[in-house]
Design a protein around this motif. Structure first.
Motif, PDB file in Angstrom:
ATOM      1  N   SER A 175      52.994  46.846  -5.216  1.00 22.16           N
ATOM      2  CA  SER A 175      52.310  46.175  -4.236  1.00 22.16           C
ATOM      3  C   SER A 175      51.103  47.007  -3.744  1.00 22.16           C
ATOM      4  CB  SER A 175      53.262  45.924  -3.118  1.00 22.16           C
ATOM      5  OG  SER A 175      53.642  47.050  -2.227  1.00 22.16           O
ATOM      6  N   VAL A 176      51.178  48.316  -3.819  1.00 17.95           N
ATOM      7  CA  VAL A 176      50.114  49.108  -3.367  1.00 17.95           C
ATOM      8  C   VAL A 176      49.106  49.290  -4.594  1.00 17.95           C
ATOM      9  CG1 VAL A 176      50.719  51.399  -4.131  1.00 17.95           C
ATOM     10  CG2 VAL A 176      49.659  51.029  -1.944  1.00 17.95           C
ATOM     11  N   ALA A 177      49.501  49.050  -5.711  1.00 19.59           N
ATOM     12  CA  ALA A 177      48.577  49.327  -6.923  1.00 19.59           C
ATOM     13  C   ALA A 177      47.257  48.455  -7.001  1.00 19.59           C
ATOM     14  CB  ALA A 177      49.330  48.811  -8.328  1.00 19.59           C
ATOM     15  N   PRO A 178      47.253  47.031  -6.517  1.00 18.92           N
ATOM     16  CA  PRO A 178      45.738  46.408  -6.297  1.00 18.92           C
ATOM     17  C   PRO A 178      44.841  47.324  -5.464  1.00 18.92           C
ATOM     18  CG  PRO A 178      47.573  44.761  -6.222  1.00 18.92           C
ATOM     19  CD  PRO A 178      48.258  46.248  -6.222  1.00 18.92           C
ATOM     20  N   GLU A 225      46.877  33.675  -6.254  1.00 22.82           N
ATOM     21  CA  GLU A 225      48.460  33.218  -6.116  1.00 22.82           C
ATOM     22  C   GLU A 225      49.189  34.004  -7.027  1.00 22.82           C
ATOM     23  OE1 GLU A 225      49.301  31.615  -3.852  1.00 22.82           O
ATOM     24  OE2 GLU A 225      47.408  30.848  -3.183  1.00 22.82           O
ATOM     25  N   SER A 226      48.567  34.728  -8.258  1.00 24.04           N
ATOM     26  CA  SER A 226      49.525  35.390  -9.055  1.00 24.04           C
ATOM     27  C   SER A 226      48.872  36.899  -9.124  1.00 24.04           C
ATOM     28  CB  SER A 226      49.268  34.649 -10.381  1.00 24.04           C
ATOM     29  OG  SER A 226      47.837  34.905 -11.032  1.00 24.04           O
ATOM     30  N   TYR A 227      49.724  37.788  -9.603  1.00 27.11           N
ATOM     31  CA  TYR A 227      49.350  39.142  -9.690  1.00 27.11           C
ATOM     32  C   TYR A 227      48.235  39.304 -10.431  1.00 27.11           C
ATOM     33  CZ  TYR A 227      50.511  44.100  -9.288  1.00 27.11           C
ATOM     34  OH  TYR A 227      50.489  45.836  -9.334  1.00 27.11           O
ATOM     35  N   VAL A 232      42.314  40.873 -10.534  1.00 24.31           N
ATOM     36  CA  VAL A 232      41.000  40.633 -10.900  1.00 24.31           C
ATOM     37  C   VAL A 232      40.109  40.638  -9.502  1.00 24.31           C
ATOM     38  CG1 VAL A 232      39.539  38.533 -11.705  1.00 24.31           C
ATOM     39  CG2 VAL A 232      41.745  39.124 -12.950  1.00 24.31           C
ATOM     40  N   PHE A 233      40.674  39.921  -8.577  1.00 21.74           N
ATOM     41  CA  PHE A 233      39.987  40.072  -7.257  1.00 21.74           C
ATOM     42  C   PHE A 233      39.894  41.592  -6.565  1.00 21.74           C
ATOM     43  CE2 PHE A 233      40.624  40.633  -2.465  1.00 21.74           C
ATOM     44  CZ  PHE A 233      39.604  40.069  -2.056  1.00 21.74           C
ATOM     45  N   SER A 234      40.905  42.393  -6.855  1.00 16.20           N
ATOM     46  CA  SER A 234      40.746  43.837  -6.590  1.00 16.20           C
ATOM     47  C   SER A 234      39.669  44.533  -7.174  1.00 16.20           C
ATOM     48  CB  SER A 234      42.062  44.644  -7.163  1.00 16.20           C
ATOM     49  OG  SER A 234      43.144  44.066  -6.187  1.00 16.20           O
ATOM     50  N   VAL A 235      39.513  44.134  -8.469  1.00 15.17           N
ATOM     51  CA  VAL A 235      38.272  44.829  -9.645  1.00 15.17           C
ATOM     52  C   VAL A 235      36.925  44.432  -8.923  1.00 15.17           C
ATOM     53  CG1 VAL A 235      37.297  44.842 -11.782  1.00 15.17           C
ATOM     54  CG2 VAL A 235      39.972  45.054 -11.622  1.00 15.17           C
ATOM     55  N   VAL A 236      36.904  43.184  -8.672  1.00 15.14           N
ATOM     56  CA  VAL A 236      35.277  42.774  -8.388  1.00 15.14           C
ATOM     57  C   VAL A 236      35.229  43.026  -6.923  1.00 15.14           C
ATOM     58  CG1 VAL A 236      34.272  40.575  -7.855  1.00 15.14           C
ATOM     59  CG2 VAL A 236      35.683  40.617  -9.737  1.00 15.14           C
TER      60      VAL A 236
END
Length: 324
Positions: A175-178, A225-227, A232-236
């Motif tokens: 859960s903390v990875a993103p 809604e998915s991991y 992808v959102f985290s990267v952008v």
């Protein structure tokens, strides 16, 4: 010079961590991690992001991006390290170990710093550049920072919670990875955007990074809604979300010159204060008021950055009007 401020800030940062380790009540943490750590960051950060401008002219944005990327890399690494230490050592020992790490790294960094050249004459320190207050372009940049930072911190603060709620059976480490990925992506993004800024212009890169960050929150976060999409959102948002901070000094130098760069940069960073204090709590309040509706929180976060971008574009329109 810049070094005395960075030196004092470094000492205060370590003191804040050590005293936090022995804190036993909530108000202790407000003092140690709110006041002391806040003053430490306030002393160091304007100097650190202004420092590359002393040495670089052609590659100023790239140099600033690399320097500020260090904070992103450190944030990503520390989030993983601290999480592992907390489960093994507890809060007090984790803070003491982290204070030791900071003491060593800050000491090495301090002695590596070098000014461009010896001062040839003593210059009276000007703590506030009052002439800037009469410049509408300055105010457009100031209020751009004011609004943009309100949306900047929401993903950083809430992404771990968001991941846990969307994927209930996920482990704590996953859960903390993103959030960790977001920080590492920020380190790469600030460097690449800095390199790009030297080619397309720092104001263009500044505008583009805010626009992409806002769009990512308005679109990607609402669809995450998915991991995989969360990643992808985290990267952008990691790659572009913090670039308005790393590009602040080059943009300020381009618009107002470098003679008072640290003073103006520090003054502009003051406009981050309301967003740093209230941006994430306001997103949390929206989340609670809407019954854990993450779409409302994400839409608020992205929209407020669009407002900041529009304010800055108004300032740029004034510059173009003057040229015409």
């Amino acid at each position: 010079g810049y070094k005395p401020f960075i030196g004092v800030g470094s000492v205060m940062a370590v003191i804040g961590l050590v005293t936090a380790a022995f804190s036993t009540q909530l108000w202790h943490f407000f003092i140690t991690q709110g006041v002391i750590a806040g003053l430490a960051n306030g002393l160091m950060f304007p100097m650190i992001i202004s420092y590359p401008s002393m040495w670089f002219k052609k590659k100023r944005a790239l140099a600033s991006g690399i320097v500020v990327a260090g904070s992103s890399f450190g944030g990503g690494a520390s989030s993983l390290i601290v999480r592992a230490l907390l489960t093994r050592l507890g809060l007090r020992n984790t803070l003491l170990v982290y204070a030791g790490i900071n003491a060593v790294l800050l000491t090495v960094a301090f002695f590596l710093l070098k000014s461009r050249g010896p001062a040839r004459h003593v210059v009276k320190i000007e703590w506030i550049d009052r002439t800037a207050f009469n410049d509408l372009v300055f105010w457009s940049l100031a209020f751009c920072m004011f609004f943009t930072v309100f949306g900047y911190l929401s993903p950083i603060v809430f992404l771990t919670t968001y991941t846990s709620e969307k994927i209930p059976n996920i482990s704590a480490q996953m859960s903390v990875a993103p959030t960790a990925v977001m920080n590492f992506s920020s380190a790469i993004g600030r460097t690449v955007v800095g390199l790009t800024a030297d080619r397309i212009g720092v104001t263009n890169a500044f505008i583009g990074s805010i626009f992409i960050s806002a769009t990512a929150q308005l679109v990607l976060w609402n669809l995450a809604e998915s991991y995989a999409v969360i990643m992808v959102f985290s990267v952008v948002v990691g790659a572009f979300g913090g670039c308005f901070i790393s590009l602040l000094a080059p943009v300020t130098g381009q618009l107002f010159g470098t003679s008072k760069l640290a003073t103006l940069t520090g003054l502009l960073i003051l406009f981050n204060l309301p967003g740093n204090l209230a941006g994430a709590p306001l997103a949390g309040a929206i989340l609670s008021a809407t019954g854990r509706n993450w779409h409302a929180a994400a839409s608020y976060s992205g929209s407020v950055q669009i407002v900041g971008l529009c304010v800055f574009l108004y300032g740029q329109s004034l510059i173009l009007a003057c040229r015409d």
